[in-house]
Design an enzyme around this catalytic site. Structure first.
Site, PDB file in Angstrom:
ATOM      1  N   ASN A  23       0.885  -1.251   0.036  1.00 37.77           N
ATOM      2  CA  ASN A  23       0.052  -0.061  -0.169  1.00 37.77           C
ATOM      3  C   ASN A  23       0.790   1.390  -0.069  1.00 37.77           C
ATOM      4  O   ASN A  23       0.122   2.275  -0.114  1.00 37.77           O
ATOM      5  CB  ASN A  23      -1.068  -0.037   1.197  1.00 37.77           C
ATOM      6  CG  ASN A  23      -2.101  -1.048   0.937  1.00 37.77           C
ATOM      7  OD1 ASN A  23      -2.302  -1.545  -0.432  1.00 37.77           O
ATOM      8  ND2 ASN A  23      -2.862  -1.392   2.148  1.00 37.77           N
ATOM      9  N   CYS A 116     -16.580  -3.740  -3.716  1.00 34.81           N
ATOM     10  CA  CYS A 116     -15.733  -5.105  -3.555  1.00 34.81           C
ATOM     11  C   CYS A 116     -16.238  -6.012  -2.338  1.00 34.81           C
ATOM     12  O   CYS A 116     -16.942  -5.557  -1.763  1.00 34.81           O
ATOM     13  CB  CYS A 116     -14.354  -4.668  -3.556  1.00 34.81           C
ATOM     14  SG  CYS A 116     -13.615  -4.335  -1.880  1.00 34.81           S
ATOM     15  N   ARG A 121     -17.223   0.735  -0.806  1.00 35.23           N
ATOM     16  CA  ARG A 121     -16.139   1.570  -0.887  1.00 35.23           C
ATOM     17  C   ARG A 121     -16.329   2.725  -2.005  1.00 35.23           C
ATOM     18  O   ARG A 121     -15.458   2.813  -2.972  1.00 35.23           O
ATOM     19  CB  ARG A 121     -14.802   0.567  -1.230  1.00 35.23           C
ATOM     20  CG  ARG A 121     -14.588  -0.119  -0.179  1.00 35.23           C
ATOM     21  CD  ARG A 121     -13.491  -1.217  -0.324  1.00 35.23           C
ATOM     22  NE  ARG A 121     -12.125  -0.675  -0.228  1.00 35.23           N
ATOM     23  CZ  ARG A 121     -10.951  -1.182  -0.419  1.00 35.23           C
ATOM     24  NH1 ARG A 121     -11.064  -2.557  -1.183  1.00 35.23           N
ATOM     25  NH2 ARG A 121      -9.925  -0.663  -0.291  1.00 35.23           N
ATOM     26  N   ASP A 305      -6.616  -3.993   8.195  1.00 37.29           N
ATOM     27  CA  ASP A 305      -6.090  -4.983   7.507  1.00 37.29           C
ATOM     28  C   ASP A 305      -5.400  -6.007   8.562  1.00 37.29           C
ATOM     29  O   ASP A 305      -4.923  -7.079   8.034  1.00 37.29           O
ATOM     30  CB  ASP A 305      -4.850  -4.268   6.674  1.00 37.29           C
ATOM     31  CG  ASP A 305      -5.532  -3.674   5.749  1.00 37.29           C
ATOM     32  OD1 ASP A 305      -6.690  -3.850   5.173  1.00 37.29           O
ATOM     33  OD2 ASP A 305      -4.944  -2.822   4.932  1.00 37.29           O
TER      34      ASP A 305
HETATM   35  N1  EPU Z   1     -14.630   6.246   2.247  1.00 37.31           N
HETATM   36  C1  EPU Z   1     -15.697   7.124   1.666  1.00 37.31           C
HETATM   37  N2  EPU Z   1     -15.607   7.858   0.918  1.00 37.31           N
HETATM   38  C2  EPU Z   1     -14.487   7.973   0.143  1.00 37.31           C
HETATM   39  C3  EPU Z   1     -13.314   6.819   0.497  1.00 37.31           C
HETATM   40  C4  EPU Z   1     -13.463   6.252   1.775  1.00 37.31           C
HETATM   41  O1  EPU Z   1     -16.756   6.758   2.459  1.00 37.31           O
HETATM   42  O2  EPU Z   1     -14.163   8.694  -0.998  1.00 37.31           O
HETATM   43  C5  EPU Z   1     -14.841   5.366   3.499  1.00 37.31           C
HETATM   44  C6  EPU Z   1     -14.476   4.004   2.890  1.00 37.31           C
HETATM   45  O3  EPU Z   1     -15.758   3.306   2.638  1.00 37.31           O
HETATM   46  C7  EPU Z   1     -14.149   3.420   4.299  1.00 37.31           C
HETATM   47  C8  EPU Z   1     -13.378   4.438   5.130  1.00 37.31           C
HETATM   48  O4  EPU Z   1     -13.624   5.533   4.122  1.00 37.31           O
HETATM   49  O5  EPU Z   1     -15.642   3.188   4.912  1.00 37.31           O
HETATM   50  C9  EPU Z   1     -11.949   4.164   4.813  1.00 37.31           C
HETATM   51  O6  EPU Z   1     -11.572   3.875   3.636  1.00 37.31           O
HETATM   52  P1  EPU Z   1      -9.980   4.225   2.812  1.00 37.31           P
HETATM   53  O7  EPU Z   1     -10.568   4.951   1.825  1.00 37.31           O
HETATM   54  O8  EPU Z   1      -9.190   4.755   3.814  1.00 37.31           O
HETATM   55  O9  EPU Z   1      -9.647   2.844   2.124  1.00 37.31           O
HETATM   56  P2  EPU Z   1      -8.986   2.864   0.720  1.00 37.31           P
HETATM   57  O10 EPU Z   1      -8.004   4.167   0.907  1.00 37.31           O
HETATM   58  O11 EPU Z   1      -9.627   2.433  -0.406  1.00 37.31           O
HETATM   59  C10 EPU Z   1      -6.647   1.706   1.914  1.00 37.31           C
HETATM   60  C11 EPU Z   1      -5.924   0.403   1.640  1.00 37.31           C
HETATM   61  C12 EPU Z   1      -6.791  -0.906   2.286  1.00 37.31           C
HETATM   62  C13 EPU Z   1      -7.086  -0.444   3.625  1.00 37.31           C
HETATM   63  C14 EPU Z   1      -7.833   0.794   3.960  1.00 37.31           C
HETATM   64  C15 EPU Z   1      -8.114   1.222   5.152  1.00 37.31           C
HETATM   65  C16 EPU Z   1      -4.729   0.903  -0.197  1.00 37.31           C
HETATM   66  C17 EPU Z   1      -4.226   0.731  -1.614  1.00 37.31           C
HETATM   67  N3  EPU Z   1      -5.602   0.241   0.194  1.00 37.31           N
HETATM   68  O12 EPU Z   1      -7.872   1.691   1.041  1.00 37.31           O
HETATM   69  O13 EPU Z   1      -6.103  -1.910   2.111  1.00 37.31           O
HETATM   70  O14 EPU Z   1      -7.775  -1.504   4.122  1.00 37.31           O
HETATM   71  O15 EPU Z   1      -6.991   1.821   3.382  1.00 37.31           O
HETATM   72  O16 EPU Z   1      -6.815   1.291   6.241  1.00 37.31           O
HETATM   73  O17 EPU Z   1      -4.050   1.670   0.244  1.00 37.31           O
HETATM   74  C18 EPU Z   1      -5.392  -4.379   1.813  1.00 37.31           C
HETATM   75  O18 EPU Z   1      -4.339  -3.816   1.694  1.00 37.31           O
HETATM   76  O19 EPU Z   1      -5.979  -5.332   1.890  1.00 37.31           O
HETATM   77  C19 EPU Z   1      -6.693  -3.396   1.783  1.00 37.31           C
HETATM   78  C20 EPU Z   1      -7.957  -3.381   1.550  1.00 37.31           C
END
Ligand code: EPU
Length: 418
Positions: A23, A116, A121, A305
């Site tokens: 990540n 997903c 998400r 995670d």
């Molecule tokens: N959210 C919103 N709106 C947005 C963006 C996020 O409502 O525009 C919500 C999401 O639905 C969730 C929360 O905010 O409830 C946090 O999600 P976040 O956006 O932080 O997750 P992400 O950026 O999509 C990254 C990691 C994930 C990890 C999460 C949380 C990467 C590529 N992915 O995802 O990693 O679980 O942060 O720490 O950095 C994994 O590696 O298995 C994985 C899923």
């Protein structure tokens, strides 16, 4: 499709080297879009998600060369603003190209990633932030179309949730914007800090990454850079749990204990001994595993995670444990598979109540997402008899050579390729 076969009930012993963080590697590779000079990254993990990112960046016009753990990206001929559905659906993190494309090409057309396995998400906060930076955003035919014909302008942005990739996307858009941007309620994950460090190495002016208010002074262009990817704290956490779970004694090399405080603290409360020294962590399992309660939270809270892996530990702990998942609405898919292995787990809303049992029994199980898959491998390591983990491609997205690394510390584990 490949399968992983595990003969359980063996304590793990020995040393394992932790790879570069998935990540951190994904956004950092994408940051190579922001300059026409060459960027060189080392300690890149060999993962399917990295291959998907390389394919996407090549599609956009970047030139990529890879050798061992080193990847070079050069984006002088970046000319294609479109990230198509076929490439984005394989990996949600593809949405990270949105910010850099608008910043460099003044426009982007990126497929909406869709839901997903672990939840809906949405990317509404990425889009709202980009709109505040001056991009016109339209959703059409399943694509985000963003345009900023006069360039992006710095803005004061508040994120309703501390989204990790949202913060990264906006940071990459803002580095080339005109004037100052502040991202408030920003994600504080180490991967956000690692990206900011790389961008600053490329000539960006980012301050206070790692706090909840990141300040970015826009610059007119960025230059090439060279850096090593930080160690993967989730891979490290997974091996830490494996050592405690099997009553083993494992030393993790090339990790960063400062990124693992929540997991280290929680693991100690279960009875394991954890000794951190510079870039190593030694984990020794205790006589018995104590139950603990957990709640996932944004960094520096306990990481979502690591939730599935700690749940496996609790299935064989002494007593009752409550694990609450507050980040994703549907991240308990491992539960039904763990129950098939003899675990006693009840789900109520966003909480799982786990009653420790004396042991798990091996079974054929099905992986559903990356971390759930890792938890099934862990369950197989402690279960009696044979466990067969199917749909291993989820694991290959985010764990480098997982079965080889486990075999290296004494697990009876092999991959059957078909
Ligand atoms: N959210 C919103 N709106 C947005 C963006 C996020 O409502 O525009 C919500 C999401 O639905 C969730 C929360 O905010 O409830 C946090 O999600 P976040 O956006 O932080 O997750 P992400 O950026 O999509 C990254 C990691 C994930 C990890 C999460 C949380 C990467 C590529 N992915 O995802 O990693 O679980 O942060 O720490 O950095 C994994 O590696 O298995 C994985 C899923």
């Amino acid at each position: 499709m490949d399968r992983i076969i595990i003969e359980g009930s063996r304590p793990l012993k020995g040393e394992v080297t932790i790879s570069g963080a998935k990540n951190a590697a994904l956004p950092i590779l994408v940051a190579g879009l922001l300059t026409d000079e060459t960027c060189t990254f080392t300690n890149m993990p060999a993962l399917r998600d990295i291959e998907s990112t390389k394919a996407l960046l090549t599609h956009l016009g970047s030139k990529i060369e890879a050798q061992g753990d080193r990847i070079q990206i050069q984006s002088a001929s970046l000319n294609n603003p479109e990230a198509p559905y076929d490439l984005v659906r394989k990996m949600r993190a593809s949405v990270l190209v949105l910010g850099p494309l608008v910043a460099r090409l003044k426009k982007a057309r990126v497929s909406l990633p869709g839901g997903c396995a672990i939840g809906e998400r949405p990317i509404n906060l990425h889009l709202k932030g980009l709109a505040q930076l001056g991009a016109e955003i339209e959703l059409s035919h399943g694509y985000v179309e963003a345009a900023a014909p006069n360039g992006l302008k710095g803005a004061d942005i508040y994120l309703d949730m501390a989204t990790v990739t949202g913060t990264e996307n906006l940071m990459m858009a803002a580095v080339l914007a005109d004037g100052e941007t502040v991202i408030r309620n920003a994600a504080r994950e180490p991967e956000v800090v690692a990206l900011a460090d790389v961008l600053n190495g490329m000539g960006a002016k980012i301050q206070d990454a790692g706090t909840s208010a990141i300040r970015i002074q826009g610059v007119s262009s960025l230059h090439g850079t060279q850096c090593a990817i930080i160690p993967d704290r989730i891979e490290a956490g997974t091996f830490m749990v494996a050592a405690a779970l099997t009553g083993g004694d494992v030393t993790l090399l090339n990790c960063d204990p400062t990124h693992l405080s929540a997991s280290i603290n929680k693991l100690r409360l279960t009875g394991a001994t954890v000794i951190a020294k510079d870039r190593t962590l030694r984990v020794t399992g205790g006589d018995r595993i104590e139950s603990i309660d957990l709640k996932t939270q944004p960094y520096p809270g306990f990481p979502t995670d690591m939730q599935a892996q700690f749940m496996v530990l609790m299935t064989v702990a002494k007593g009752l444990s409550v694990i609450s998942e507050t980040i994703f609405e549907n991240r308990f898919m491992h539960v039904s598979e763990l129950k098939r292995m003899g675990a006693d787990i009840k789900i109520s809303g966003n909480a799982a109540l786990i009653k420790g049992v004396s042991g798990l029994s091996g079974a054929p199980v099905m992986a559903s997402d990356l971390r759930a898959s890792a938890s099934l491998v862990l369950a197989g390591l402690v279960a009696s008899g044979t466990t067969e983990v199917n749909r291993v491609y989820h694991l290959d997205r985010g764990y480098e050579a997982l079965e080889k690394k486990f075999a290296g510390v004494g697990a009876a584990i092999k991959r059957i390729s078909e």
